[in-house]
Every structure is written in C-alpha cells, then in structure tokens.
Design an enzyme around this catalytic site. Structure first.
Site, PDB file in Angstrom:
ATOM      1  N   ASP A  16     -10.351  25.557  26.028  1.00 54.07           N
ATOM      2  CA  ASP A  16     -11.394  25.237  26.997  1.00 54.07           C
ATOM      3  C   ASP A  16     -12.155  24.014  26.494  1.00 54.07           C
ATOM      4  OD1 ASP A  16     -12.997  25.667  29.296  1.00 54.07           O
ATOM      5  OD2 ASP A  16     -14.481  26.698  28.075  1.00 54.07           O
TER       6      ASP A  16
ATOM      7  N   ASP B 298     -15.914  22.940  27.743  1.00 55.37           N
ATOM      8  CA  ASP B 298     -17.327  23.247  27.564  1.00 55.37           C
ATOM      9  C   ASP B 298     -17.491  24.526  26.751  1.00 55.37           C
ATOM     10  OD1 ASP B 298     -18.485  21.081  29.138  1.00 55.37           O
ATOM     11  OD2 ASP B 298     -17.600  22.085  30.859  1.00 55.37           O
TER      12      ASP B 298
ATOM     13  N   ASP C 290     -14.468  30.136  24.970  1.00 52.34           N
ATOM     14  CA  ASP C 290     -15.789  30.677  24.639  1.00 52.34           C
ATOM     15  C   ASP C 290     -16.219  31.783  25.592  1.00 52.34           C
ATOM     16  OD1 ASP C 290     -16.157  28.640  26.737  1.00 52.34           O
ATOM     17  OD2 ASP C 290     -18.283  29.085  26.491  1.00 52.34           O
TER      18      ASP C 290
END
Length: 249
Positions: A2, A4, A198
């Site tokens: 990922d 961000d 995250d």
C-alpha cells in the site's frame, strides 16, 4: 505494498521507506505500490512520491482506476461509461478503449473526486435506474485530508445505492481481483509474493484472499490492538517498513 500509511503519511515519507525501496531494487525484487485512490494517474503519483523523497517509477504503481479499467476492458471491450471521477480514472478508461458518454452508457463508474457534484450524482442515479451497470473503484467510506476525513467513493456509492436500490461492484481493495490484476502486471505468483499494508480491513484481507503472505505495518490506520479484533491475522506485524529494510540488507 500500500502507499498511504506504508510509504508516506500525509505526503511525508515514513522513515526508512526510501531505504526499503532501495534495498528491493538492489535485490532486483519486482514490486508494486497499490492505492485505492483513483484521482491521480501513475505519472501524478510518481511525481508526488518524488517530492516526498521516494523514487518509484510509474510502472511500479497500480491504482484502483487502472484495475477498474482493466476489469471493464476484459468484461466489455470497447464499451462506454459515464464517469464521476478525475484524471486518474478517465485517463485509465480512455487508454482501455472506453468511450465516455452521458447517453445510455454500458456502465456508470464512480471514483474519487475532490468535488462531488450533486448534478452528476443525480445523472448517475437516473442512468442506473434506466439500466446502466454500476461500478465503483473502491469501497473506502472516507479519505484523508489535511483538515480531517472527507467523504470518499464508498459514501457516495451508498447514496446512489439508496436512491436506486442497486449495489455497485467494487473493483479495488479488498476485492482480490485488484490483487490478481496487480500480480499479473508484474508477472508475479501469489506463492512468492507478500502484501504490505496498514489496514486490516482492506490491505491484509485482500492479500489473504488472494493467497499472498501478509505483513501489517503500524504506521497507518490499524494498531496492534485493533488487529486482534479481526477474525483473521496477518502473517507478521512490524512497526514499519524500516524493519523490513533492515532484513533486506
């Protein structure tokens, strides 16, 4: 991986992210940066990462817009779509051979935009009621901004669904379809690939359902405590990609 919360946080590079990417390159390990954000083109995102001090080539970026365009190209080649979104989505659809129209399109395609227009949402509702198929790039209900959360694709899709009684098909994470299209983009196999994210509810579950190894980093949304509340677990939890960079040296 990922983007961000893994490589950047509010456009600031996460400490160790540059070293991690550098170590991957030195090893010759192919990688993709995945994002559900459909606003930007690959070139836009590569430039934004560059300003954060991270060197990621365009071809190493995969967005929900690209995954959506690939899906529609496979489903209905040379089709037509009415699009609510920005350059990342419209460019991807054009490059997939799609015609953008407001007259009886094959699909209504909903993506991210900074300025959702009630007029265009109303038109989308009417087109879906008249028979256009409903596609959304991703189910994220909110997105980040410097001033706090802002409504994202999932929230607007809920509005349209309530008005039409039609649920969209979401292409982006956590749909494993996006993971499989990403694997195909770098000619990788799930048995020898890891997903680093995250968020338990998008990155990790998407990785698990696509058969990938999964690594949760704690520099974004999910915490060690919140991860325990999910019925599935990542293979590993690390503080940040800096820990992974050290392992690759």
């Amino acid at each position: 991986m990922d983007m961000d919360g893994v490589l950047v946080h509010e456009e600031q590079a996460i400490p160790g992210a540059d070293r991690f990417l550098g170590n991957l390159r030195r090893r010759g390990a192919p990688f993709l940066v995945l994002t559900n954000n459909s606003i930007y083109t690959r070139r836009d995102l590569a430039a934004r990462l560059k300003t954060s001090g991270l060197d990621v080539p365009e071809e190493a970026i995969w967005t929900s817009a690209l995954a959506t365009a690939k899906f529609l190209e496979d489903q209905r080649p040379g089709g037509s779509a009415f699009v609510i979104g920005e350059a990342g989505l419209t460019t991807a659809l054009h490059e997939a051979g799609y015609t953008l129209t407001e007259r009886a399109p094959d699909y209504v395609v909903l993506g991210e935009t900074r300025t959702y227009s009630l007029e265009r949402i109303t038109l989308a509702i009417r087109l879906i009621v008249d028979g256009s198929r409903f596609i959304a790039t991703n189910p994220d209900a909110t997105g980040p901004s410097p001033d706090g959360p802002m409504p994202a694709t999932g929230s607007v899709a809920a509005l349209i669904s309530r008005a039409t009684g039609v649920e969209p098909y979401y292409v982006g994470k956590p749909n494993p379809l996006m993971m499989r299209s990403a694997l195909n983009a770098i000619d990788a196999h799930s048995e020898t690939t890891a997903m680093i994210g995250d968020r338990m509810d998008t990155d990790i579950v998407a990785g698990l359902e696509a058969g990938l190894d999964t690594i949760l980093v704690l520099t974004g949304i999910s915490t060690r405590e919140s991860a325990e509340r999910f019925p599935y677990r990542p293979a590993r939890i690390v503080e940040s990609v800096a820990d992974l960079a050290a392992e690759l040296e």
